[in-house]
Design a protein around this motif. Structure first.
Motif, short mmCIF file in Angstrom:
data_model
loop_
_atom_site.label_atom_id
_atom_site.label_comp_id
_atom_site.label_asym_id
_atom_site.label_seq_id
_atom_site.Cartn_x
_atom_site.Cartn_y
_atom_site.Cartn_z
N TYR A 53 48.52 -1.80 53.61
CA TYR A 53 49.58 -0.80 53.56
C TYR A 53 49.68 -0.09 52.21
N GLY A 54 49.32 -0.77 51.13
CA GLY A 54 49.35 -0.13 49.82
C GLY A 54 48.39 1.05 49.74
N GLU A 55 47.18 0.85 50.21
CA GLU A 55 46.19 1.92 50.21
C GLU A 55 46.58 3.01 51.20
N ALA A 56 47.13 2.62 52.33
CA ALA A 56 47.60 3.59 53.31
C ALA A 56 48.70 4.46 52.73
N ALA A 57 49.60 3.85 51.98
CA ALA A 57 50.69 4.59 51.34
C ALA A 57 50.15 5.56 50.30
N ARG A 58 49.21 5.10 49.48
CA ARG A 58 48.63 5.94 48.43
C ARG A 58 47.96 7.17 49.04
N ALA A 106 54.16 7.79 54.10
CA ALA A 106 53.93 7.03 52.86
C ALA A 106 55.10 6.07 52.60
N VAL A 107 56.32 6.55 52.79
CA VAL A 107 57.50 5.70 52.58
C VAL A 107 57.44 4.49 53.51
N ASP A 108 57.11 4.72 54.76
CA ASP A 108 57.00 3.62 55.72
C ASP A 108 55.96 2.60 55.27
N TYR A 109 54.81 3.08 54.85
CA TYR A 109 53.74 2.17 54.41
C TYR A 109 54.13 1.43 53.14
N LYS A 166 56.36 -1.35 54.15
CA LYS A 166 55.59 -2.43 54.80
C LYS A 166 54.75 -3.21 53.78
N ALA A 167 54.36 -2.52 52.70
CA ALA A 167 53.56 -3.18 51.66
C ALA A 167 54.44 -4.03 50.75
N GLY A 168 55.76 -3.92 50.92
CA GLY A 168 56.66 -4.69 50.07
C GLY A 168 56.88 -4.03 48.72
N SER A 169 56.78 -2.70 48.68
CA SER A 169 56.96 -1.94 47.44
C SER A 169 58.08 -0.91 47.61
N PRO A 170 59.31 -1.39 47.79
CA PRO A 170 60.40 -0.44 48.04
C PRO A 170 60.66 0.53 46.88
#
Length: 71
Positions: free
Chosen positions: A41-46, A57-60, A63-67
């Motif tokens: 999810y971190g890479e997906a968000a980036r 990106a916010v959703d990912y 999910k990555a635990g990076s609010p």
């Protein structure tokens, strides 16, 4: 990369490899989707951020635990 490589990676359910192929071909949205399917999810968000897909990106990020990055 050839379309054949993308199809093969998807058939093997190797979503990271398929995401890499889509990333290299410039399709950031599809690459992000595939990284998310792989649980990265971190890479997906980036990549979603880079592609201008802020809601995704916010959703990912969440999910990555990076609010904090989701703000």
């Amino acid at each position: 990369m050839s379309g054949k490589s993308k199809i093969w990676a998807l058939l093997k359910r190797d979503y990271v490899a398929a995401g890499d192929l889509y990333y290299r071909s410039g399709n950031l949205a599809k690459a992000a989707e595939l990284y998310a399917r792989a649980g990265n999810y971190g890479e997906a968000a980036r990549l979603s951020t880079e592609a201008g897909l802020v809601d995704r990106a916010v959703d990912y990020y969440l999910k990555a635990g990076s609010p904090r990055q989701a703000q």
